[in-house]
Design a protein around this motif. Structure first.
Motif, PDB file in Angstrom:
ATOM      1  N   GLN A   1       0.844  -1.199   0.000  1.00 52.35           N
ATOM      2  CA  GLN A   1       0.000   0.000   0.000  1.00 52.35           C
ATOM      3  C   GLN A   1       0.876   1.245   0.000  1.00 52.35           C
ATOM      4  OE1 GLN A   1      -2.307  -0.149   3.566  1.00 52.35           O
ATOM      5  NE2 GLN A   1      -3.567  -1.889   2.890  1.00 52.35           N
ATOM      6  N   SER A   2       0.253   2.331  -0.360  1.00 46.36           N
ATOM      7  CA  SER A   2       0.938   3.606  -0.199  1.00 46.36           C
ATOM      8  C   SER A   2       0.886   4.023   1.281  1.00 46.36           C
ATOM      9  CB  SER A   2       0.274   4.685  -1.049  1.00 46.36           C
ATOM     10  OG  SER A   2       0.903   5.923  -0.764  1.00 46.36           O
ATOM     11  N   ALA A   3       1.993   4.543   1.768  1.00 49.91           N
ATOM     12  CA  ALA A   3       2.035   5.033   3.147  1.00 49.91           C
ATOM     13  C   ALA A   3       1.644   6.502   3.241  1.00 49.91           C
ATOM     14  CB  ALA A   3       3.435   4.839   3.727  1.00 49.91           C
ATOM     15  N   VAL A   4       1.496   7.151   2.112  1.00 43.52           N
ATOM     16  CA  VAL A   4       1.165   8.580   2.109  1.00 43.52           C
ATOM     17  C   VAL A   4       0.165   8.863   0.985  1.00 43.52           C
ATOM     18  CG1 VAL A   4       3.396   9.348   3.034  1.00 43.52           C
ATOM     19  CG2 VAL A   4       3.097   9.106   0.553  1.00 43.52           C
ATOM     20  N   ASP A   5      -0.381  10.061   1.016  1.00 44.80           N
ATOM     21  CA  ASP A   5      -1.122  10.563  -0.128  1.00 44.80           C
ATOM     22  C   ASP A   5      -0.106  11.189  -1.060  1.00 44.80           C
ATOM     23  OD1 ASP A   5      -3.967  10.192   0.851  1.00 44.80           O
ATOM     24  OD2 ASP A   5      -3.094  11.357   2.483  1.00 44.80           O
ATOM     25  N   GLY A   6      -0.063  10.711  -2.295  1.00 46.30           N
ATOM     26  CA  GLY A   6       0.953  11.246  -3.196  1.00 46.30           C
ATOM     27  C   GLY A   6       0.904  10.548  -4.541  1.00 46.30           C
ATOM     28  N   TYR A   7       2.090  10.195  -5.036  1.00 38.52           N
ATOM     29  CA  TYR A   7       2.172   9.622  -6.376  1.00 38.52           C
ATOM     30  C   TYR A   7       3.064   8.399  -6.367  1.00 38.52           C
ATOM     31  CZ  TYR A   7       0.132  14.081  -7.529  1.00 38.52           C
ATOM     32  OH  TYR A   7      -0.705  15.149  -7.555  1.00 38.52           O
ATOM     33  N   ALA A   8       2.559   7.333  -7.025  1.00 41.31           N
ATOM     34  CA  ALA A   8       3.389   6.158  -7.272  1.00 41.31           C
ATOM     35  C   ALA A   8       4.226   6.437  -8.512  1.00 41.31           C
ATOM     36  CB  ALA A   8       2.501   4.936  -7.486  1.00 41.31           C
ATOM     37  N   LEU A   9       5.506   6.121  -8.405  1.00 42.83           N
ATOM     38  CA  LEU A   9       6.428   6.422  -9.502  1.00 42.83           C
ATOM     39  C   LEU A   9       6.972   5.133 -10.118  1.00 42.83           C
ATOM     40  CD1 LEU A   9       8.672   9.136  -7.728  1.00 42.83           C
ATOM     41  CD2 LEU A   9       6.530   9.487  -9.011  1.00 42.83           C
ATOM     42  N   ALA A  10       7.160   5.159 -11.422  1.00 38.75           N
ATOM     43  CA  ALA A  10       7.921   4.092 -12.070  1.00 38.75           C
ATOM     44  C   ALA A  10       9.393   4.276 -11.701  1.00 38.75           C
ATOM     45  CB  ALA A  10       7.729   4.155 -13.579  1.00 38.75           C
TER      46      ALA A  10
ATOM     47  N   ASN B   1       4.539  -2.414 -10.858  1.00 39.80           N
ATOM     48  CA  ASN B   1       5.781  -1.719 -11.255  1.00 39.80           C
ATOM     49  C   ASN B   1       6.041  -0.454 -10.438  1.00 39.80           C
ATOM     50  OD1 ASN B   1       5.934  -3.665 -13.217  1.00 39.80           O
ATOM     51  ND2 ASN B   1       5.169  -2.329 -14.861  1.00 39.80           N
ATOM     52  N   THR B   2       5.313  -0.250  -9.324  1.00 42.60           N
ATOM     53  CA  THR B   2       5.627   0.923  -8.495  1.00 42.60           C
ATOM     54  C   THR B   2       7.020   0.742  -7.881  1.00 42.60           C
ATOM     55  OG1 THR B   2       3.321   1.341  -7.954  1.00 42.60           O
ATOM     56  CG2 THR B   2       4.977   2.261  -6.451  1.00 42.60           C
ATOM     57  N   TRP B   3       7.845   1.757  -8.043  1.00 40.29           N
ATOM     58  CA  TRP B   3       9.222   1.685  -7.551  1.00 40.29           C
ATOM     59  C   TRP B   3       9.342   2.430  -6.214  1.00 40.29           C
ATOM     60  CZ3 TRP B   3      13.083   5.712  -7.394  1.00 40.29           C
ATOM     61  CH2 TRP B   3      14.391   5.237  -7.137  1.00 40.29           C
ATOM     62  N   ALA B   4       8.568   3.504  -6.065  1.00 37.88           N
ATOM     63  CA  ALA B   4       8.572   4.299  -4.828  1.00 37.88           C
ATOM     64  C   ALA B   4       7.343   5.202  -4.868  1.00 37.88           C
ATOM     65  CB  ALA B   4       9.833   5.144  -4.715  1.00 37.88           C
ATOM     66  N   VAL B   5       7.025   5.777  -3.726  1.00 32.74           N
ATOM     67  CA  VAL B   5       5.899   6.717  -3.649  1.00 32.74           C
ATOM     68  C   VAL B   5       6.433   8.037  -3.102  1.00 32.74           C
ATOM     69  CG1 VAL B   5       3.653   7.213  -2.605  1.00 32.74           C
ATOM     70  CG2 VAL B   5       4.200   4.877  -3.323  1.00 32.74           C
TER      71      VAL B   5
ATOM     72  N   THR C   1      14.961  13.682  -3.319  1.00 33.47           N
ATOM     73  CA  THR C   1      15.647  12.490  -3.812  1.00 33.47           C
ATOM     74  C   THR C   1      14.825  11.262  -3.429  1.00 33.47           C
ATOM     75  OG1 THR C   1      17.690  13.645  -3.335  1.00 33.47           O
ATOM     76  CG2 THR C   1      17.871  11.292  -3.827  1.00 33.47           C
ATOM     77  N   ILE C   2      14.619  10.415  -4.376  1.00 39.43           N
ATOM     78  CA  ILE C   2      13.757   9.251  -4.161  1.00 39.43           C
ATOM     79  C   ILE C   2      14.630   8.022  -3.927  1.00 39.43           C
ATOM     80  CG2 ILE C   2      11.894   7.876  -5.164  1.00 39.43           C
ATOM     81  CD1 ILE C   2      11.222  10.797  -4.867  1.00 39.43           C
ATOM     82  N   LYS C   3      14.188   7.216  -2.939  1.00 40.73           N
ATOM     83  CA  LYS C   3      14.860   5.939  -2.728  1.00 40.73           C
ATOM     84  C   LYS C   3      13.880   4.807  -3.071  1.00 40.73           C
ATOM     85  CE  LYS C   3      16.203   7.363   1.381  1.00 40.73           C
ATOM     86  NZ  LYS C   3      16.759   7.468   2.741  1.00 40.73           N
ATOM     87  N   ALA C   4      14.405   3.716  -3.546  1.00 38.21           N
ATOM     88  CA  ALA C   4      13.562   2.562  -3.899  1.00 38.21           C
ATOM     89  C   ALA C   4      12.735   2.150  -2.683  1.00 38.21           C
ATOM     90  CB  ALA C   4      14.430   1.389  -4.356  1.00 38.21           C
ATOM     91  N   GLY C   5      11.454   1.902  -2.874  1.00 35.95           N
ATOM     92  CA  GLY C   5      10.592   1.381  -1.809  1.00 35.95           C
ATOM     93  C   GLY C   5      10.078   2.442  -0.859  1.00 35.95           C
ATOM     94  N   GLN C   6      10.498   3.678  -1.067  1.00 32.97           N
ATOM     95  CA  GLN C   6      10.118   4.771  -0.176  1.00 32.97           C
ATOM     96  C   GLN C   6       8.598   4.958  -0.132  1.00 32.97           C
ATOM     97  OE1 GLN C   6      12.438   8.373  -0.850  1.00 32.97           O
ATOM     98  NE2 GLN C   6      10.541   9.465  -1.195  1.00 32.97           N
TER      99      GLN C   6
END
Lengths: 403, 403
Positions: free
Chosen positions: B51-60, B103-107, B125-130
């Motif tokens: 699941q997403s832990a926040v309200d936001g955007y799932a990124l490839a 295919n979500t890589w991070a949120v 900066t985005i980290k994998a699984g964030q």
């Protein structure tokens, strides 16, 4: 309207806009754990006259035979003993809390005597005044029986009853409602579709609000309601409650469902955004005299926000002084992450012979429930802190109502 | 029938004759502070899917332009994102607790982004699984959610709700009644004649019994009733309650009104007389499966007897383990009298940086109420002890339900 403020600034905003609720009279047994609205002073002494402290016999100063035996006046019942002063060598039966005849020198309990006809033999050494409760020995006239704004305990009820009070003035309990706003939250009892989860914040908040003295009027989710219906429900419930807690839908800027709702109903925003972790997306507003809180939908963020912002309002409304109780503790296990913002970790605090210890509980992600289990304290980590080393000193806030 | 036994022997008699009450199912919010009757294990993992832990955007995994911008698929609502796996360079809106596209890589949370049309720019900066809650990261299938015989907290209710449970099995609360027996006791609301005092033990016991989970069925005094009426009332109430507490009328030998009453109704005496100070005149009996306690009428003796004998029965009936919690404390102020019998002083215990401290509270006569105010511990002084010196070590029992 304030934004990105400290939790202390947010708390001050809340307290500034919180009014003490009105008084109500309650029968003693309904008043346990409520907050007393008036100082009560002793209007007489307690006991108001000298009484026997035991069931036994009131004795004149000297025994009848010069040693240890008295003449027992068994014509008098215990409560009639005021009618006849004790004569030299006489004894008369008395009961605990009962009157003593004039000239009583001491009282001896039943089990320390042998009665044969009207002959009372005493089997212990008697001291003057023994087993006599002197007038006023427990409370003197004018003594404080209970302070205003204090929690009413069983001992207070006993004391008020001893003074013949059958009711007591307390502050009214805050009426509260909870609305889980997130669109993917369904109430327990409904089968969630893919992408939906059950409302766990509602039961958490409902239980906490009641522990802190709130009367829960309604616990709802926005599930199945249109925005117009939600707005109508909120306006209606705000006519009935002192506090409305919204949870979820607090995310930033334009999509902030909670904040938009609060603005649309014409409430005055006190602040939105507090610089803490977890739960920075949080705010408070005022409509009439009702406080509205917007708490994050993430379980741990919702829980921390409740303790930092909602619980103080509940306390202030009931006449308690809502200051956080910071203490220094040794962190037994540490925490591996840096804290950019001020961070409130969920901890289990305990005093032992090494002093005050706190353990960082497992499951500290804001999205997890696990860290709330056994949590009785928040660990207050300053912004910009490095990881917490095991054995280092931290500042904790004891929770009045633990999770 | 045992006489003049130790408090430990008395407690053992009580526990031996106490039965665990039956279970009942309660809606979650009625179950706070009750005792759970069954262990509950997780039937699935929580969350049950990522699941997403926040309200936001799932990124490839990779941005569209090789730097920090993504193509935003804004045709999909948050809960429809499972329908379309993310393509390289794509982002899609997600909500806290909601599903993530394949295919979500991070949120990334809303507030760390800038949206212009269908162009999403990420400002951190985005980290994998964030910001992705992994399936099972909070609770794994088979994890214990709550143990049998444990107190149900707000956190438990939150957790059970997260698993869709709308009710929980708890042990029934003991039904209790209180009768103040002494003939010179009148209920609050009646004007006492000379020699009579108001009933203060009834409200004390009523409040304590409710704090310890009892349901108060009746609170009465014997005032104005004949012995026959009292006996009839007792027999009637014993058909409705699990515990009847008598207070007063426990004095020794032939005039022991409480003991005579218990014998007359055919109850089995478990013990009468415990070698303690205050409150040696105390006993317990059994009629059917109902426990009857006879407590001294002196306020402090009644209060100590409640904590030593009645509270453990209430705990055992609800599935708790009623062991007293002895700890060693420093007595800050001492006590000037010798103790012939084992003595239970009323104390206020508190941990501080010097360790566990206990203060002997003022007003230690058995006939006084004063020592109950602020009392959260009993100080257990062995029989035959000299006066307690200030600063000496004593053994204390923390009270589960303080006065």
């Amino acid at each position: 309207m304030l934004e990105n403020i400290t939790p202390e600034e947010a708390r001050q905003q809340i307290i500034n806009h919180t009014r003490l609720l009105s008084e109500e009279q309650l029968p003693l047994l309904k008043a346990a754990d409520r907050i007393c609205a008036r100082e009560i002073l002793a209007d007489t002494s307690l006991p108001s006259y000298a009484q026997s402290a035991v069931d036994g016999y009131a004795l004149a100063e000297n025994p009848a035979d010069g040693k240890d035996a008295y003449w027992l006046n068994s014509n008098l019942k215990a409560h009639e003993n005021l009618l006849a002063p004790l004569q030299a060598g006489q004894a008369v039966g008395v009961v605990t809390g009962g009157t003593l005849p004039h000239n009583t020198w001491a009282v001896v309990p039943h089990e320390k005597t042998v009665v044969k006809g009207n002959h009372l033999q005493v089997r212990e050494t008697i001291k003057a005044g023994q087993n006599i409760k002197m007038a006023g020995e427990d409370y003197a006239q004018g003594d404080q029986l209970i302070a205003r704004a204090s929690l009413i305990t069983p001992a207070h009820l006993s004391l008020l009853a001893a003074y013949g009070q059958d009711n007591v003035a307390v502050y009214r309990q805050p009426r509260v409602a909870v609305l889980s706003l997130s669109e993917n939250i369904v109430p327990v009892g409904i089968n969630p579709a893919v992408g939906q989860v059950w409302d766990s914040n509602g039961p958490l908040l409902g239980a906490l609000l009641q522990k802190d003295g709130g009367t829960l009027i309604s616990l709802q989710t926005a599930w199945g309601r249109t925005p117009v219906e939600i707005k109508r429900w909120v306006l209606n419930i705000l006519e009935q409650v002192d506090i409305l807690v919204l949870t979820g839908g607090t995310y930033a800027e334009t999509d902030n469902e909670a904040r938009l709702l609060v603005e649309e109903i014409g409430a005055k925003l006190l602040y939105w955004g507090v610089d803490i972790q977890p739960g920075s997306h949080t705010g408070a507003a005022l409509l009439g005299s009702s406080l509205i809180f917007g708490l994050s939908g993430n379980p741990a963020a919702c829980a921390v926000g409740y303790q930092l912002f909602v619980a103080p309002a509940l306390q202030a409304m009931q006449g308690l002084t809502p200051y956080p109780k910071h203490q220094t503790a040794i962190c037994s296990n540490g925490f591996p992450k840096k804290s950019g913002s001020r961070r409130f970790l969920r901890g289990q605090a305990e005093w032992n012979d090494d002093g005050l210890q706190v353990t960082v509980l497992p499951g500290q992600k804001p999205s997890m429930i696990r860290s709330l289990l056994n949590c009785n304290a928040l660990i207050d980590i300053p912004a910009g802190s490095p990881p917490v080393e095991a054995g280092s000193k931290v500042s904790i806030i004891w929770l009045d109502s633990a999770f």
